[in-house]
Design a protein around this motif. Sequence first.
Motif, PDB file in Angstrom:
ATOM      1  N   PHE A   1      -0.522   9.530  12.354  1.00 50.33           N
ATOM      2  CA  PHE A   1      -1.707   9.912  11.584  1.00 50.33           C
ATOM      3  C   PHE A   1      -2.938   9.749  12.467  1.00 50.33           C
ATOM      4  O   PHE A   1      -3.056   8.764  13.206  1.00 50.33           O
ATOM      5  N   GLY A   2      -3.824  10.729  12.402  1.00 46.36           N
ATOM      6  CA  GLY A   2      -5.067  10.657  13.156  1.00 46.36           C
ATOM      7  C   GLY A   2      -4.866  10.568  14.643  1.00 46.36           C
ATOM      8  O   GLY A   2      -5.661   9.930  15.348  1.00 46.36           O
ATOM      9  N   GLY A   3      -3.794  11.200  15.141  1.00 47.21           N
ATOM     10  CA  GLY A   3      -3.538  11.186  16.569  1.00 47.21           C
ATOM     11  C   GLY A   3      -2.875   9.927  17.083  1.00 47.21           C
ATOM     12  O   GLY A   3      -2.673   9.778  18.295  1.00 47.21           O
ATOM     13  N   GLU A   4      -2.510   9.012  16.189  1.00 44.87           N
ATOM     14  CA  GLU A   4      -1.836   7.785  16.596  1.00 44.87           C
ATOM     15  C   GLU A   4      -0.468   7.689  15.938  1.00 44.87           C
ATOM     16  O   GLU A   4      -0.233   8.269  14.878  1.00 44.87           O
ATOM     17  N   SER A   5       0.413   6.938  16.584  1.00 45.87           N
ATOM     18  CA  SER A   5       1.732   6.659  16.020  1.00 45.87           C
ATOM     19  C   SER A   5       1.783   5.198  15.588  1.00 45.87           C
ATOM     20  O   SER A   5       1.276   4.311  16.287  1.00 45.87           O
ATOM     21  N   PHE A   6       2.401   4.977  14.435  1.00 47.07           N
ATOM     22  CA  PHE A   6       2.450   3.631  13.874  1.00 47.07           C
ATOM     23  C   PHE A   6       3.905   3.250  13.598  1.00 47.07           C
ATOM     24  O   PHE A   6       4.701   4.067  13.145  1.00 47.07           O
ATOM     25  N   LEU A   7       4.228   1.985  13.861  1.00 46.34           N
ATOM     26  CA  LEU A   7       5.565   1.455  13.631  1.00 46.34           C
ATOM     27  C   LEU A   7       5.460   0.258  12.693  1.00 46.34           C
ATOM     28  O   LEU A   7       4.625  -0.626  12.890  1.00 46.34           O
TER      29      LEU A   7
ATOM     30  N   GLY B   1       6.195  -1.511   0.626  1.00 46.05           N
ATOM     31  CA  GLY B   1       4.961  -2.127   1.092  1.00 46.05           C
ATOM     32  C   GLY B   1       5.047  -3.646   1.117  1.00 46.05           C
ATOM     33  O   GLY B   1       6.123  -4.230   1.258  1.00 46.05           O
ATOM     34  N   ASP B   2       3.876  -4.291   0.954  1.00 48.64           N
ATOM     35  CA  ASP B   2       3.811  -5.743   1.128  1.00 48.64           C
ATOM     36  C   ASP B   2       3.631  -6.509  -0.174  1.00 48.64           C
ATOM     37  O   ASP B   2       4.028  -7.667  -0.276  1.00 48.64           O
ATOM     38  N   GLY B   3       3.016  -5.880  -1.180  1.00 49.30           N
ATOM     39  CA  GLY B   3       2.581  -6.630  -2.350  1.00 49.30           C
ATOM     40  C   GLY B   3       3.691  -7.308  -3.113  1.00 49.30           C
ATOM     41  O   GLY B   3       3.514  -8.407  -3.643  1.00 49.30           O
ATOM     42  N   TRP B   4       4.858  -6.689  -3.172  1.00 44.71           N
ATOM     43  CA  TRP B   4       5.938  -7.235  -3.992  1.00 44.71           C
ATOM     44  C   TRP B   4       6.621  -8.449  -3.370  1.00 44.71           C
ATOM     45  O   TRP B   4       7.394  -9.145  -4.029  1.00 44.71           O
ATOM     46  N   LEU B   5       6.309  -8.751  -2.103  1.00 47.14           N
ATOM     47  CA  LEU B   5       6.913  -9.878  -1.397  1.00 47.14           C
ATOM     48  C   LEU B   5       5.936 -11.023  -1.157  1.00 47.14           C
ATOM     49  O   LEU B   5       6.349 -12.131  -0.818  1.00 47.14           O
ATOM     50  N   ASP B   6       4.648 -10.775  -1.297  1.00 49.39           N
ATOM     51  CA  ASP B   6       3.628 -11.773  -0.996  1.00 49.39           C
ATOM     52  C   ASP B   6       3.269 -12.609  -2.223  1.00 49.39           C
ATOM     53  O   ASP B   6       3.557 -12.232  -3.361  1.00 49.39           O
TER      54      ASP B   6
ATOM     55  N   PRO C   1       0.799  -1.231   0.000  1.00 53.42           N
ATOM     56  CA  PRO C   1       0.000   0.000   0.000  1.00 53.42           C
ATOM     57  C   PRO C   1       0.833   1.284   0.000  1.00 53.42           C
ATOM     58  O   PRO C   1       0.301   2.358   0.271  1.00 53.42           O
ATOM     59  N   PHE C   2       2.114   1.170  -0.335  1.00 47.36           N
ATOM     60  CA  PHE C   2       2.946   2.358  -0.531  1.00 47.36           C
ATOM     61  C   PHE C   2       4.188   1.931  -1.292  1.00 47.36           C
ATOM     62  O   PHE C   2       4.505   0.738  -1.398  1.00 47.36           O
ATOM     63  N   GLY C   3       4.901   2.896  -1.822  1.00 47.61           N
ATOM     64  CA  GLY C   3       6.153   2.640  -2.508  1.00 47.61           C
ATOM     65  C   GLY C   3       7.303   3.313  -1.786  1.00 47.61           C
ATOM     66  O   GLY C   3       7.129   4.264  -1.033  1.00 47.61           O
ATOM     67  N   ASN C   4       8.486   2.775  -1.999  1.00 43.01           N
ATOM     68  CA  ASN C   4       9.723   3.313  -1.444  1.00 43.01           C
ATOM     69  C   ASN C   4       9.779   3.146   0.070  1.00 43.01           C
ATOM     70  O   ASN C   4       9.295   2.145   0.593  1.00 43.01           O
TER      71      ASN C   4
ATOM     72  N   SER D   1       1.432  -7.289  13.690  1.00 40.38           N
ATOM     73  CA  SER D   1       2.356  -6.499  14.500  1.00 40.38           C
ATOM     74  C   SER D   1       3.442  -5.864  13.636  1.00 40.38           C
ATOM     75  O   SER D   1       4.155  -4.968  14.090  1.00 40.38           O
ATOM     76  N   ARG D   2       3.572  -6.305  12.377  1.00 33.16           N
ATOM     77  CA  ARG D   2       4.611  -5.783  11.496  1.00 33.16           C
ATOM     78  C   ARG D   2       4.145  -4.554  10.725  1.00 33.16           C
ATOM     79  O   ARG D   2       4.969  -3.802  10.207  1.00 33.16           O
ATOM     80  N   SER D   3       2.830  -4.350  10.631  1.00 35.42           N
ATOM     81  CA  SER D   3       2.313  -3.237   9.836  1.00 35.42           C
ATOM     82  C   SER D   3       0.893  -2.925  10.258  1.00 35.42           C
ATOM     83  O   SER D   3       0.112  -3.834  10.575  1.00 35.42           O
ATOM     84  N   PRO D   4       0.514  -1.643  10.270  1.00 36.60           N
ATOM     85  CA  PRO D   4      -0.869  -1.291  10.615  1.00 36.60           C
ATOM     86  C   PRO D   4      -1.839  -1.498   9.455  1.00 36.60           C
ATOM     87  O   PRO D   4      -3.053  -1.332   9.634  1.00 36.60           O
TER      88      PRO D   4
END
Length: 297
Positions: free
Chosen positions: A67-73, A86-91, A55-58, A113-116
């Motif tokens: 984002f939206g008041g939350e922090s994501f790791l 992102g995930d698509g190129w490895l799945d 769902p993203f590149g680079n 736990s690896r991605s939101p």
Amino acid sequence: MSVDAAQQWTLSQGDLTVTVSPRGGSILQAVWRGTPILLPAGGPEGAAACFPMVPFGNRIAGNRFSFGGESFLLQPNTDELLVLHGDGWLDTWHLADRTGNAIELDLVRRQSSRSPYAFQAHQKVHLEEDGLSLSLRVKNLGGAALPFGIGFHPFFRRTPGMTLQTGVRDMWREGEGHLPDGRQDIPTDLDFSTPQAIPSRWINNAFGGFAGKASLFWPDIDLALDLNCDPVFDVMMIYVPQARTDFVCLEPMSHLPNGHNLPDLGGFSVLKQGEELAGTIRMTVRQMPRNGEKNDG
């Protein structure tokens, strides 16, 4: 429909033959009249000639964003420190439909736990008489709105006489961790407003204001390729490594690298649960006239 990741599908239409793999939803090769146009040079085993970015590149600075008041790791997904593409190129993608000149693939990712990110992605590879279209769609399956992006990462054949023409508005410097660290003037050797050779040096830069059109000219093999992208792809990454000289990457993306951490999200689209982002790129191959010949096509 479940498939073995070792399975491949070959599509042919007119002068073009393309091989697709469920691993990464990737194209393994694209050949026009026996001449390779896309080269296997990327992906986790170096076997991909083009793969979707979702769902993203680079990269994302520090593998973190708020984002939206939350922090994501996010956790790294390769041996690099920063999570990549992102995930698509490895799945492993799953076959949704196949006809004589098209194939459709699906991918579902649950939040971990690896991605939101939790999402469903759909890709269509469609061969036409003189070219190839790639369509990518992503739907947010998560309960919260998040910034989503899409892109494609093709590895175009590079020859000594190849030139590139494309229109962009600005260029971003490459900083630490291969992340953009600010806009700069476009140097003369990267000004492709008219056709010119790609310099033989390291290039890994994002170009904003991409007009959606680019052309590659291979006079030494009498071919040209026109790339036409939907407006959602308004960023072009150009990547030229030093270790190899046989390919160049022109990566249409819907956002800037590390847009998660830019004030305006760098072009990312905020998708609520059930909302989608989609776009299509098209590659049209044509014969270049040789010196003294007319092109009536």
